[in-house]
Design a protein around this motif. Structure first.
Motif, PDB file in Angstrom:
ATOM      1  N   PRO A   1       9.651   3.469 -13.822  1.00  0.00           N
ATOM      2  CA  PRO A   1      10.484   4.654 -13.593  1.00  0.00           C
ATOM      3  C   PRO A   1      11.739   4.299 -12.798  1.00  0.00           C
ATOM      4  N   HIS A   2      12.803   4.973 -13.135  1.00  0.00           N
ATOM      5  CA  HIS A   2      14.074   4.762 -12.440  1.00  0.00           C
ATOM      6  C   HIS A   2      13.921   5.041 -10.946  1.00  0.00           C
ATOM      7  N   GLN A   3      13.147   6.030 -10.609  1.00  0.00           N
ATOM      8  CA  GLN A   3      12.946   6.392  -9.206  1.00  0.00           C
ATOM      9  C   GLN A   3      12.307   5.254  -8.422  1.00  0.00           C
ATOM     10  N   ALA A   4      11.456   4.465  -9.056  1.00  0.00           N
ATOM     11  CA  ALA A   4      10.809   3.349  -8.362  1.00  0.00           C
ATOM     12  C   ALA A   4      11.842   2.309  -7.942  1.00  0.00           C
ATOM     13  N   VAL A   5      12.811   2.045  -8.789  1.00  0.00           N
ATOM     14  CA  VAL A   5      13.865   1.081  -8.457  1.00  0.00           C
ATOM     15  C   VAL A   5      14.766   1.650  -7.359  1.00  0.00           C
ATOM     16  N   VAL A   6      15.079   2.919  -7.444  1.00  0.00           N
ATOM     17  CA  VAL A   6      15.900   3.568  -6.411  1.00  0.00           C
ATOM     18  C   VAL A   6      15.170   3.558  -5.075  1.00  0.00           C
ATOM     19  N   THR A   7      13.863   3.690  -5.096  1.00  0.00           N
ATOM     20  CA  THR A   7      13.061   3.638  -3.862  1.00  0.00           C
ATOM     21  C   THR A   7      13.189   2.270  -3.202  1.00  0.00           C
ATOM     22  N   VAL A   8      13.148   1.207  -3.990  1.00  0.00           N
ATOM     23  CA  VAL A   8      13.311  -0.142  -3.425  1.00  0.00           C
ATOM     24  C   VAL A   8      14.705  -0.293  -2.827  1.00  0.00           C
ATOM     25  N   MET A   9      15.706   0.217  -3.508  1.00  0.00           N
ATOM     26  CA  MET A   9      17.083   0.113  -2.994  1.00  0.00           C
ATOM     27  C   MET A   9      17.245   0.892  -1.691  1.00  0.00           C
ATOM     28  N   GLU A  10      16.632   2.061  -1.616  1.00  0.00           N
ATOM     29  CA  GLU A  10      16.702   2.863  -0.390  1.00  0.00           C
ATOM     30  C   GLU A  10      15.952   2.178   0.744  1.00  0.00           C
ATOM     31  N   ALA A  11      14.808   1.582   0.453  1.00  0.00           N
ATOM     32  CA  ALA A  11      14.040   0.871   1.482  1.00  0.00           C
ATOM     33  C   ALA A  11      14.837  -0.321   2.004  1.00  0.00           C
ATOM     34  N   ALA A  12      15.509  -1.044   1.126  1.00  0.00           N
ATOM     35  CA  ALA A  12      16.337  -2.175   1.553  1.00  0.00           C
ATOM     36  C   ALA A  12      17.484  -1.699   2.436  1.00  0.00           C
ATOM     37  N   ARG A  13      18.063  -0.556   2.101  1.00  0.00           N
ATOM     38  CA  ARG A  13      19.154  -0.010   2.929  1.00  0.00           C
ATOM     39  C   ARG A  13      18.644   0.361   4.313  1.00  0.00           C
ATOM     40  N   ARG A  14      17.464   0.942   4.379  1.00  0.00           N
ATOM     41  CA  ARG A  14      16.907   1.341   5.675  1.00  0.00           C
ATOM     42  C   ARG A  14      16.620   0.143   6.568  1.00  0.00           C
ATOM     43  N   VAL A  15      16.198  -0.965   5.976  1.00  0.00           N
ATOM     44  CA  VAL A  15      15.897  -2.166   6.748  1.00  0.00           C
ATOM     45  C   VAL A  15      17.184  -2.915   7.112  1.00  0.00           C
ATOM     46  N   GLY A  16      18.272  -2.617   6.424  1.00  0.00           N
ATOM     47  CA  GLY A  16      19.543  -3.283   6.703  1.00  0.00           C
ATOM     48  C   GLY A  16      19.845  -4.433   5.762  1.00  0.00           C
ATOM     49  N   LEU A  17      19.163  -4.483   4.649  1.00  0.00           N
ATOM     50  CA  LEU A  17      19.409  -5.534   3.659  1.00  0.00           C
ATOM     51  C   LEU A  17      20.374  -4.985   2.614  1.00  0.00           C
ATOM     52  N   SER A  18      21.589  -5.500   2.632  1.00  0.00           N
ATOM     53  CA  SER A  18      22.607  -4.949   1.737  1.00  0.00           C
ATOM     54  C   SER A  18      22.838  -5.799   0.495  1.00  0.00           C
ATOM     55  N   GLN A  19      22.302  -7.001   0.457  1.00  0.00           N
ATOM     56  CA  GLN A  19      22.491  -7.865  -0.710  1.00  0.00           C
ATOM     57  C   GLN A  19      21.323  -7.651  -1.668  1.00  0.00           C
ATOM     58  N   ILE A  20      21.601  -6.955  -2.766  1.00  0.00           N
ATOM     59  CA  ILE A  20      20.562  -6.611  -3.733  1.00  0.00           C
ATOM     60  C   ILE A  20      21.002  -7.105  -5.103  1.00  0.00           C
TER      61      ILE A  20
ATOM     62  N   ASP B   1       0.852  -1.182   0.000  1.00  0.00           N
ATOM     63  CA  ASP B   1       0.000   0.000   0.000  1.00  0.00           C
ATOM     64  C   ASP B   1       0.890   1.235   0.000  1.00  0.00           C
ATOM     65  N   GLY B   2       0.811   2.003  -1.053  1.00  0.00           N
ATOM     66  CA  GLY B   2       1.604   3.223  -1.147  1.00  0.00           C
ATOM     67  C   GLY B   2       2.864   3.014  -1.952  1.00  0.00           C
ATOM     68  N   LYS B   3       3.441   4.159  -2.321  1.00  0.00           N
ATOM     69  CA  LYS B   3       4.657   4.129  -3.140  1.00  0.00           C
ATOM     70  C   LYS B   3       5.841   4.772  -2.431  1.00  0.00           C
ATOM     71  N   SER B   4       5.713   5.014  -1.118  1.00  0.00           N
ATOM     72  CA  SER B   4       6.787   5.696  -0.399  1.00  0.00           C
ATOM     73  C   SER B   4       7.867   4.701   0.026  1.00  0.00           C
ATOM     74  N   VAL B   5       9.004   5.246   0.372  1.00  0.00           N
ATOM     75  CA  VAL B   5      10.123   4.431   0.851  1.00  0.00           C
ATOM     76  C   VAL B   5       9.751   3.734   2.150  1.00  0.00           C
ATOM     77  N   ASP B   6       9.024   4.435   3.018  1.00  0.00           N
ATOM     78  CA  ASP B   6       8.636   3.851   4.307  1.00  0.00           C
ATOM     79  C   ASP B   6       7.710   2.650   4.124  1.00  0.00           C
ATOM     80  N   ALA B   7       6.773   2.744   3.192  1.00  0.00           N
ATOM     81  CA  ALA B   7       5.843   1.630   2.957  1.00  0.00           C
ATOM     82  C   ALA B   7       6.584   0.406   2.445  1.00  0.00           C
ATOM     83  N   VAL B   8       7.511   0.612   1.527  1.00  0.00           N
ATOM     84  CA  VAL B   8       8.290  -0.512   0.987  1.00  0.00           C
ATOM     85  C   VAL B   8       9.208  -1.066   2.071  1.00  0.00           C
ATOM     86  N   ALA B   9       9.795  -0.199   2.897  1.00  0.00           N
ATOM     87  CA  ALA B   9      10.676  -0.646   3.974  1.00  0.00           C
ATOM     88  C   ALA B   9       9.912  -1.498   4.991  1.00  0.00           C
TER      89      ALA B   9
END
Length: 145
Positions: A110-129, A78-86
């Motif tokens: 969109p490129h931003q959508a992929v960057v959002t997933v990468m940022e959400a993974a970083r916030r959760v502590g998942l570094s293997q992408i 639900d939602g397209k924000s970094v927090d929702a994906v995180a």
């Protein structure tokens, strides 16, 4: 008339231009010579079966649709924000920090959508992408060509 014998000048060899030419040749040879140190070692590389090594519980698959919507392990976010994906990533990462995030994005996403997933993974502590791709032959077959 002067008939006295003149003192003949000894011919002199100037070595400076000779040394300059040799240095230029030496530099040219050093730059154009290829060194293959890797051939000095005889290596036997390990063999692996990719399907056998896959550990599915450690995988978190994030799908990114063409319009920027997300699905984490086939569950819509639900939602397209970094927090929702995180939040969604944090809930499904069963292996903790050892989980691998596989981003499966639409080619027109969109490129931003992929960057959002990468940022959400970083916030959760998942570094293997990693990114999921398909071969061009299967892409053509899927498009009906």
């Amino acid at each position: 008339m002067n008939f006295r014998p003149r003192a003949k000048d000894e011919p002199e060899i100037n070595l400076i231009p000779f040394i300059d030419v040799l240095l230029v040749i030496l530099i040219f040879m050093m730059l154009t010579t290829t060194y293959s140190k890797f051939t000095e070692l005889q290596l036997t590389l390990p063999v692996a079966d990719a399907e056998q090594q896959r550990d599915h519980p450690k995988e978190v698959i994030v799908a990114v649709a063409a319009d920027g919507r997300y699905a984490v392990n086939k569950t819509a976010v639900d939602g397209k924000s970094v927090d929702a994906v995180a939040r969604a990533l944090g809930q499904v990462a069963s292996a903790g920090r050892d989980s691998v995030v596989i981003i499966s994005a639409d080619a027109t996403a969109p490129h931003q959508a992929v960057v959002t997933v990468m940022e959400a993974a970083r916030r959760v502590g998942l570094s293997q992408i990693t990114f999921a791709t398909q071969s061009s032959a299967s892409a053509r077959a899927g498009n009906g060509r």
